[in-house]
Design a protein around this motif. Structure first.
Motif, PDB file in Angstrom:
ATOM      1  N   GLU A 162       0.824  -1.205   0.000  1.00 39.74           N
ATOM      2  CA  GLU A 162       0.000   0.000   0.000  1.00 39.74           C
ATOM      3  C   GLU A 162       0.866   1.266   0.000  1.00 39.74           C
ATOM      4  OE1 GLU A 162      -3.851   1.818   2.333  1.00 39.74           O
ATOM      5  OE2 GLU A 162      -3.152  -0.186   2.843  1.00 39.74           O
ATOM      6  N   THR A 163       1.904   1.277   0.830  1.00 38.88           N
ATOM      7  CA  THR A 163       2.821   2.425   0.861  1.00 38.88           C
ATOM      8  C   THR A 163       3.514   2.592  -0.484  1.00 38.88           C
ATOM      9  OG1 THR A 163       3.193   2.140   3.230  1.00 38.88           O
ATOM     10  CG2 THR A 163       4.849   3.405   2.018  1.00 38.88           C
ATOM     11  N   LEU A 164       4.048   1.505  -1.016  1.00 39.32           N
ATOM     12  CA  LEU A 164       4.736   1.536  -2.305  1.00 39.32           C
ATOM     13  C   LEU A 164       3.845   2.130  -3.387  1.00 39.32           C
ATOM     14  CD1 LEU A 164       6.699   0.730  -4.597  1.00 39.32           C
ATOM     15  CD2 LEU A 164       5.732  -1.571  -4.465  1.00 39.32           C
ATOM     16  N   PHE A 165       2.620   1.617  -3.499  1.00 39.13           N
ATOM     17  CA  PHE A 165       1.759   2.075  -4.583  1.00 39.13           C
ATOM     18  C   PHE A 165       1.217   3.481  -4.347  1.00 39.13           C
ATOM     19  CE2 PHE A 165       2.321  -2.227  -5.903  1.00 39.13           C
ATOM     20  CZ  PHE A 165       2.371  -2.106  -7.290  1.00 39.13           C
ATOM     21  N   ASN A 166       1.155   3.930  -3.116  1.00 40.69           N
ATOM     22  CA  ASN A 166       0.853   5.344  -2.868  1.00 40.69           C
ATOM     23  C   ASN A 166       1.990   6.217  -3.380  1.00 40.69           C
ATOM     24  OD1 ASN A 166      -1.668   4.959  -1.709  1.00 40.69           O
ATOM     25  ND2 ASN A 166      -0.859   4.879   0.376  1.00 40.69           N
ATOM     26  N   TRP A 167       3.229   5.770  -3.181  1.00 44.57           N
ATOM     27  CA  TRP A 167       4.388   6.512  -3.661  1.00 44.57           C
ATOM     28  C   TRP A 167       4.397   6.641  -5.185  1.00 44.57           C
ATOM     29  CZ3 TRP A 167       8.755   3.499  -0.676  1.00 44.57           C
ATOM     30  CH2 TRP A 167       8.760   3.898   0.669  1.00 44.57           C
ATOM     31  N   ILE A 168       4.098   5.522  -5.854  1.00 46.64           N
ATOM     32  CA  ILE A 168       4.284   5.482  -7.312  1.00 46.64           C
ATOM     33  C   ILE A 168       3.000   5.705  -8.109  1.00 46.64           C
ATOM     34  CG2 ILE A 168       6.343   4.033  -7.086  1.00 46.64           C
ATOM     35  CD1 ILE A 168       4.646   1.649  -8.010  1.00 46.64           C
ATOM     36  N   GLU A 169       1.889   5.949  -7.445  1.00 49.02           N
ATOM     37  CA  GLU A 169       0.601   6.105  -8.136  1.00 49.02           C
ATOM     38  C   GLU A 169       0.672   7.053  -9.334  1.00 49.02           C
ATOM     39  OE1 GLU A 169      -3.078   4.946  -9.045  1.00 49.02           O
ATOM     40  OE2 GLU A 169      -2.096   4.199  -7.235  1.00 49.02           O
ATOM     41  N   PRO A 170       1.303   8.215  -9.231  1.00 48.95           N
ATOM     42  CA  PRO A 170       1.328   9.120 -10.390  1.00 48.95           C
ATOM     43  C   PRO A 170       2.117   8.576 -11.584  1.00 48.95           C
ATOM     44  CG  PRO A 170       2.007  10.277  -8.382  1.00 48.95           C
ATOM     45  CD  PRO A 170       1.912   8.821  -8.057  1.00 48.95           C
ATOM     46  N   ARG A 224      -3.895  -1.199 -11.411  1.00 50.44           N
ATOM     47  CA  ARG A 224      -3.909   0.271 -11.353  1.00 50.44           C
ATOM     48  C   ARG A 224      -3.550   0.897 -12.704  1.00 50.44           C
ATOM     49  NH1 ARG A 224      -2.392   2.115  -5.577  1.00 50.44           N
ATOM     50  NH2 ARG A 224      -2.875   0.301  -4.318  1.00 50.44           N
ATOM     51  N   ASN A 225      -3.768   0.148 -13.787  1.00 47.17           N
ATOM     52  CA  ASN A 225      -3.673   0.637 -15.166  1.00 47.17           C
ATOM     53  C   ASN A 225      -2.272   0.777 -15.747  1.00 47.17           C
ATOM     54  OD1 ASN A 225      -6.520   0.822 -15.681  1.00 47.17           O
ATOM     55  ND2 ASN A 225      -6.522   2.550 -14.255  1.00 47.17           N
ATOM     56  N   ALA A 226      -1.328  -0.038 -15.290  1.00 49.55           N
ATOM     57  CA  ALA A 226      -0.067  -0.135 -16.031  1.00 49.55           C
ATOM     58  C   ALA A 226      -0.399  -0.702 -17.406  1.00 49.55           C
ATOM     59  CB  ALA A 226       0.913  -1.053 -15.301  1.00 49.55           C
ATOM     60  N   SER A 227       0.368  -0.358 -18.413  1.00 48.03           N
ATOM     61  CA  SER A 227       0.049  -0.849 -19.762  1.00 48.03           C
ATOM     62  C   SER A 227       0.462  -2.301 -19.953  1.00 48.03           C
ATOM     63  CB  SER A 227       0.691   0.030 -20.829  1.00 48.03           C
ATOM     64  OG  SER A 227       2.096  -0.088 -20.793  1.00 48.03           O
ATOM     65  N   SER A 228       1.535  -2.720 -19.280  1.00 48.11           N
ATOM     66  CA  SER A 228       1.983  -4.107 -19.429  1.00 48.11           C
ATOM     67  C   SER A 228       2.963  -4.464 -18.311  1.00 48.11           C
ATOM     68  CB  SER A 228       2.666  -4.310 -20.782  1.00 48.11           C
ATOM     69  OG  SER A 228       3.846  -3.522 -20.846  1.00 48.11           O
ATOM     70  N   VAL A 229       3.066  -5.764 -18.064  1.00 45.51           N
ATOM     71  CA  VAL A 229       4.053  -6.278 -17.108  1.00 45.51           C
ATOM     72  C   VAL A 229       4.674  -7.541 -17.686  1.00 45.51           C
ATOM     73  CG1 VAL A 229       4.451  -7.249 -14.805  1.00 45.51           C
ATOM     74  CG2 VAL A 229       2.833  -5.368 -15.085  1.00 45.51           C
ATOM     75  N   ILE A 230       5.986  -7.608 -17.592  1.00 48.93           N
ATOM     76  CA  ILE A 230       6.703  -8.850 -17.876  1.00 48.93           C
ATOM     77  C   ILE A 230       7.141  -9.410 -16.532  1.00 48.93           C
ATOM     78  CG2 ILE A 230       8.771  -9.883 -18.885  1.00 48.93           C
ATOM     79  CD1 ILE A 230       8.496  -7.910 -21.179  1.00 48.93           C
ATOM     80  N   PHE A 231       6.754 -10.665 -16.270  1.00 53.96           N
ATOM     81  CA  PHE A 231       7.116 -11.357 -15.038  1.00 53.96           C
ATOM     82  C   PHE A 231       8.275 -12.293 -15.321  1.00 53.96           C
ATOM     83  CE2 PHE A 231       2.562 -10.478 -14.617  1.00 53.96           C
ATOM     84  CZ  PHE A 231       2.473  -9.958 -13.327  1.00 53.96           C
ATOM     85  N   LEU A 232       9.355 -12.167 -14.558  1.00 54.81           N
ATOM     86  CA  LEU A 232      10.495 -13.073 -14.667  1.00 54.81           C
ATOM     87  C   LEU A 232      10.500 -13.974 -13.435  1.00 54.81           C
ATOM     88  CD1 LEU A 232      13.285 -10.536 -15.724  1.00 54.81           C
ATOM     89  CD2 LEU A 232      11.708 -11.816 -17.205  1.00 54.81           C
ATOM     90  N   GLU A 233      10.461 -15.278 -13.651  1.00 50.89           N
ATOM     91  CA  GLU A 233      10.443 -16.232 -12.536  1.00 50.89           C
ATOM     92  C   GLU A 233      11.080 -17.525 -13.003  1.00 50.89           C
ATOM     93  OE1 GLU A 233      10.484 -18.121  -9.337  1.00 50.89           O
ATOM     94  OE2 GLU A 233       9.592 -16.129  -9.157  1.00 50.89           O
ATOM     95  N   LEU A 246       8.993   1.174 -14.981  1.00 52.56           N
ATOM     96  CA  LEU A 246       8.946   0.738 -13.593  1.00 52.56           C
ATOM     97  C   LEU A 246       9.482  -0.683 -13.490  1.00 52.56           C
ATOM     98  CD1 LEU A 246       7.974   1.252 -10.668  1.00 52.56           C
ATOM     99  CD2 LEU A 246       5.688   0.573 -11.412  1.00 52.56           C
ATOM    100  N   ILE A 247      10.476  -0.866 -12.626  1.00 54.87           N
ATOM    101  CA  ILE A 247      11.057  -2.199 -12.415  1.00 54.87           C
ATOM    102  C   ILE A 247      10.950  -2.543 -10.938  1.00 54.87           C
ATOM    103  CG2 ILE A 247      13.144  -3.621 -12.533  1.00 54.87           C
ATOM    104  CD1 ILE A 247      14.008  -2.030 -14.974  1.00 54.87           C
ATOM    105  N   PHE A 248      10.416  -3.744 -10.668  1.00 55.37           N
ATOM    106  CA  PHE A 248      10.321  -4.265  -9.308  1.00 55.37           C
ATOM    107  C   PHE A 248      11.446  -5.269  -9.090  1.00 55.37           C
ATOM    108  CE2 PHE A 248       5.874  -3.415 -10.604  1.00 55.37           C
ATOM    109  CZ  PHE A 248       5.534  -2.473  -9.644  1.00 55.37           C
ATOM    110  N   ILE A 249      12.231  -5.064  -8.026  1.00 52.20           N
ATOM    111  CA  ILE A 249      13.325  -5.988  -7.677  1.00 52.20           C
ATOM    112  C   ILE A 249      13.103  -6.434  -6.243  1.00 52.20           C
ATOM    113  CG2 ILE A 249      15.815  -6.275  -7.423  1.00 52.20           C
ATOM    114  CD1 ILE A 249      16.127  -3.959  -9.476  1.00 52.20           C
ATOM    115  N   ASP A 250      12.676  -7.673  -6.098  1.00 52.68           N
ATOM    116  CA  ASP A 250      12.368  -8.234  -4.782  1.00 52.68           C
ATOM    117  C   ASP A 250      12.816  -9.695  -4.778  1.00 52.68           C
ATOM    118  OD1 ASP A 250      11.327  -8.891  -2.328  1.00 52.68           O
ATOM    119  OD2 ASP A 250       9.232  -8.781  -2.949  1.00 52.68           O
TER     120      ASP A 250
END
Length: 186
Positions: free
Chosen positions: A37-45, A69-78, A119-123
């Motif tokens: 929730e905190t993360l997506f509040n930060w990056i909402e714009p 939240r309306n990103a145009s696309s996501v590539i998932f690496l797993e 936007l890149i997520f690294i977790d």
């Protein structure tokens, strides 16, 4: 629901409240709702129509939240095929079309990547030291568009991380065991 799975929820957007299934695997640690929730509040714009890359996707909760939240696309690496099977089921359940799941080692894939992301997520799994390596590969291979954001979630015990020198902290916060931060490229 099977005993070897559990659920987490999407917290906002078009799939708000929808539950996604995640495998009950010890090394898989989906981002907690309060952090998400905190993360997506930060990056909402920045999310609207952004192209996202979810490295070490695991449950896919970060990428799915971005799509909600309306990103145009996501590539998932797993790299874990059992996790991928459940991620595919969640994507099918939500009827998502603007995504791709790649069964791969994220660092090897980044070396070959030719696309740029907003936007890149690294977790990565906490018991690894992959953050330094993947962040430098992302920078070397020019995977970031102008004004891109990078999210990094790490265990507080992991003190030996070095990031590219031109990445600056935009927002950061800590919980008992986790540090989570957004970086911008200057």
């Amino acid at each position: 629901m099977k005993k070897n799975t559990k659920t987490i929820r999407i917290i906002s957007g078009k799939w708000k409240g929808k539950k996604i299934i995640i495998p009950n695997i010890k090394t898989l640690k989906p981002t907690k709702d309060i952090i998400k929730e905190t993360l997506f509040n930060w990056i909402e714009p920045y999310i609207y129509k952004s192209s996202c890359l979810d490295c070490f996707a695991g449950s896919g909760s970060l990428g799915l939240e971005a799509l909600s939240r309306n990103a145009s696309s996501v590539i998932f690496l797993e790299k874990d095929i059992n996790i991928i099977k459940i991620l595919k089921k969640n994507i099918k359940k939500l009827k998502i079309l603007n995504t791709k799941i790649i069964n791969t080692n994220a660092i090897k894939w980044i070396k070959k990547n030719e696309k740029k992301y907003n936007l890149i997520f690294i977790d990565p799994p906490f018991q690894t030291n992959l953050i330094t390596e993947i962040t430098h590969k992302i920078e070397i291979n020019k995977c970031l568009k102008n004004e891109s954001l990078i999210y990094i979630e790490q265990n507080n015990k992991n003190k030996n991380i070095t990031l590219p020198k031109n990445w600056i902290i935009y927002k950061t916060n800590h919980s008992k065991n986790i540090t989570y931060s957004i970086y911008k490229v200057k």
